[in-house]
Structure formats: C-alpha cells, structure tokens
Design an enzyme around this catalytic site. Structure first.
Site, PDB file in Angstrom:
ATOM      1  N   ARG A 178      -0.959  -3.464  -7.365  1.00 32.47           N
ATOM      2  CA  ARG A 178      -0.944  -2.646  -6.147  1.00 32.47           C
ATOM      3  C   ARG A 178      -0.243  -3.389  -5.008  1.00 32.47           C
ATOM      4  O   ARG A 178       0.494  -2.786  -4.227  1.00 32.47           O
ATOM      5  CB  ARG A 178      -2.369  -2.281  -5.735  1.00 32.47           C
ATOM      6  CG  ARG A 178      -3.045  -1.278  -6.664  1.00 32.47           C
ATOM      7  CD  ARG A 178      -4.404  -0.880  -6.138  1.00 32.47           C
ATOM      8  NE  ARG A 178      -4.304  -0.148  -4.895  1.00 32.47           N
ATOM      9  CZ  ARG A 178      -5.273  -0.079  -3.980  1.00 32.47           C
ATOM     10  NH1 ARG A 178      -6.414  -0.741  -4.176  1.00 32.47           N
ATOM     11  NH2 ARG A 178      -5.102   0.623  -2.879  1.00 32.47           N
ATOM     12  N   CYS A 237      -7.163  -5.479   2.596  1.00 33.04           N
ATOM     13  CA  CYS A 237      -7.171  -4.936   1.234  1.00 33.04           C
ATOM     14  C   CYS A 237      -6.668  -3.504   1.320  1.00 33.04           C
ATOM     15  O   CYS A 237      -5.746  -3.228   2.081  1.00 33.04           O
ATOM     16  CB  CYS A 237      -8.575  -5.025   0.628  1.00 33.04           C
ATOM     17  SG  CYS A 237      -9.861  -4.248   1.637  1.00 33.04           S
TER      18      CYS A 237
END
Length: 281
Positions: A178, A237
C-alpha cells in the site's frame, strides 16, 4: 509505566487494583463484529469501546476515515465508564494491538498516563488461563477531567508545510504494498506522502501476536530512524489507527517523542492538489 502489560500480570493483579478494562476489538470490513464479539465473551469487568463511535470523530469526507474524536466527548464517555482517580486502564483487542494502541494513544492525548495495552490481547489472556465473561458491567461514573496534550499530534497543514521545510520525517505504518501504491483497497488514491519512510506496524510483533522485546524493537527502529531522533518523526498510516501501534512500539523501545498525524493517508489523498508519491523508499 511500560506501555504493555502481560496477561499473566493482569491475571495476577485483577483483584488487587482498580482497573478500567477497555475491549477495543474491531473489524474494518464488519464494523459490528467487535460489539458482537464482546457480547459473546470479554475479559471480566471489561467495557466496550467502538473504533468508529467512541475512538473516532465525525467524518466530513476531507478529514480521513478515523478523525480524532472531540476530546470533550471522549473524556465524558470515559468518565461515564468509571475513569477517575486511582484507576489503571488496560486496553485490549484480538488484532495484535492495532485498535488497543489507538485507545492507549488517545488516553495519553487526554492527559491520562496510567494506561497500558494487553500484550498479545485476547489470545494471550486465554492462553494464561484467563476466563471470559458475558456480564456487562454497570460502572459508576468517575471524576476524570482531560488535560489535553495537543502537541502529541500534527495536522495536515503542518505535514503539507513540512514538504519544503523537512522539520520532521513522516513514517508510514501501512503494509509495503500500500505504501508503494500497489493493491490499495481502503482509500481512493494509492501511494504515500512524498519523502515518507515505511515501517509496517506488523513488524513490531512476534509470531504469537505479542510485541517483540524492547531491545529488538530498539535496534529495528534505530535502523528506520537512520540517525534521526524519534522526536523528529511523525507517525501516520491509513487513518491514524495503526500509526499508534508504531508510537507504542517506539515508547517500548525507549525512543519516545514521536507525534501522530491523525488524518493520515485517507485525509491526505482526499485533496487532489496534494502531491502523491509511489514506489518503495
């Protein structure tokens, strides 16, 4: 106080201290799963906190998937659950601490330091011989009053300005794929904040779901920091949840002082004017 407590210690001291135990189990794909799991069985005396309803604030499409809750609202919720003088707080989940760490950080943000995460979570508790209960406690309200520590977090404007100034380095807790912009499933844009570094939060854990020893974490994080002081980093994050896991790991490693970017990638990528980087770094 260590940011962690072992299941054995909690089991031995459960009847010897005034505990507030927070069940933070959650499933991003099934938001009702944590509450269902709590009803089926939880640590004796535990109360349930929901990631979306308690540990996050309202979303507006521009502030990320899990914006910070209103501190007044969260403080009132914790007070209603019994938080006050003499209480020791333990947060747990069944997902390696990723949601419990969010509660841990939020309590510290509100000025409460007597908070720990149950190392290994529900599995460790059961492995240590701890029982589960279906009894829902009826807490007596406590006297907690928040003493907010706003300096523990940065906002999106500070991260944007930092692209030119480089006063701090952003460390992204998402999985390497990601981070690189591959296989994004949660947010509409793939990639990462330019010049960010990557430390997947799962690397803080051993195979049994407990945190790695402090010395090992310290060595690994010093390699990530590469000469930087932890104070010169901001942890982020996807939505400000697993970044708290990295913040806890840094505390455990004896490297305190890092800050949280709560909006994280989901806020950053909501504005197409903000730059996006791809590929590993």
């Amino acid at each position: 106080m260590s940011p962690l407590i072992s299941a054995a210690t909690l089991l031995a001291e459960l009847d010897q201290a005034d505990w507030l135990i927070l069940d933070c189990r959650h499933d991003l794909a099934q938001p009702a799963a944590g509450r269902v799991a709590y009803a089926e069985g939880h640590l004796p005396g535990a109360v349930f906190l929901h990631l979306d309803e308690d540990l996050s604030g309202p979303k507006n499409g521009r502030n990320g998937r899990h914006p910070l809750p209103d501190p007044v609202v969260l403080a009132a919720r914790l007070r209603s659950l019994g938080l006050g003088a003499g209480k020791r707080v333990v947060a747990y989940d069944a997902q390696g601490g990723m949601y419990a760490a969010r509660a841990w950080w939020l309590l510290r943000w509100l000025g409460w330091d007597a908070v720990q995460v149950l190392d290994g979570g529900l599995a460790a508790w059961q492995a240590a011989g701890g029982i589960l209960s279906q009894t829902v406690p009826q807490p007596v309200a406590g006297d907690f009053e928040a003493k907010l520590r706003p300096a523990l977090a940065v906002d999106v404007d500070m991260v944007q300005d930092n692209l030119d100034r480089q006063d701090f380095v952003v460390v992204d807790a998402r999985a390497p794929g990601r981070f690189a912009g591959e296989g994004e499933t949660l947010d509409p844009v793939a990639g990462h904040i330019p010049m960010a570094r990557n430390r997947f939060f799962q690397q803080n854990l051993q195979a049994d779901g407990r945190f790695k020893p402090a010395g090992q974490l310290r060595a690994e994080w010093l390699a990530v920091l590469n000469g930087l002081d932890a104070h010169d980093t901001v942890q982020q994050c996807g939505s400000g949840v697993t970044a708290c896991h990295n913040l806890l790991a840094l505390e455990l490693a004896g490297l305190p002082g890092a800050r949280l970017y709560p909006g994280s990638w989901s806020e950053w990528c909501s504005d197409t004017a903000r730059p996006v980087a791809t590929g590993p770094i």
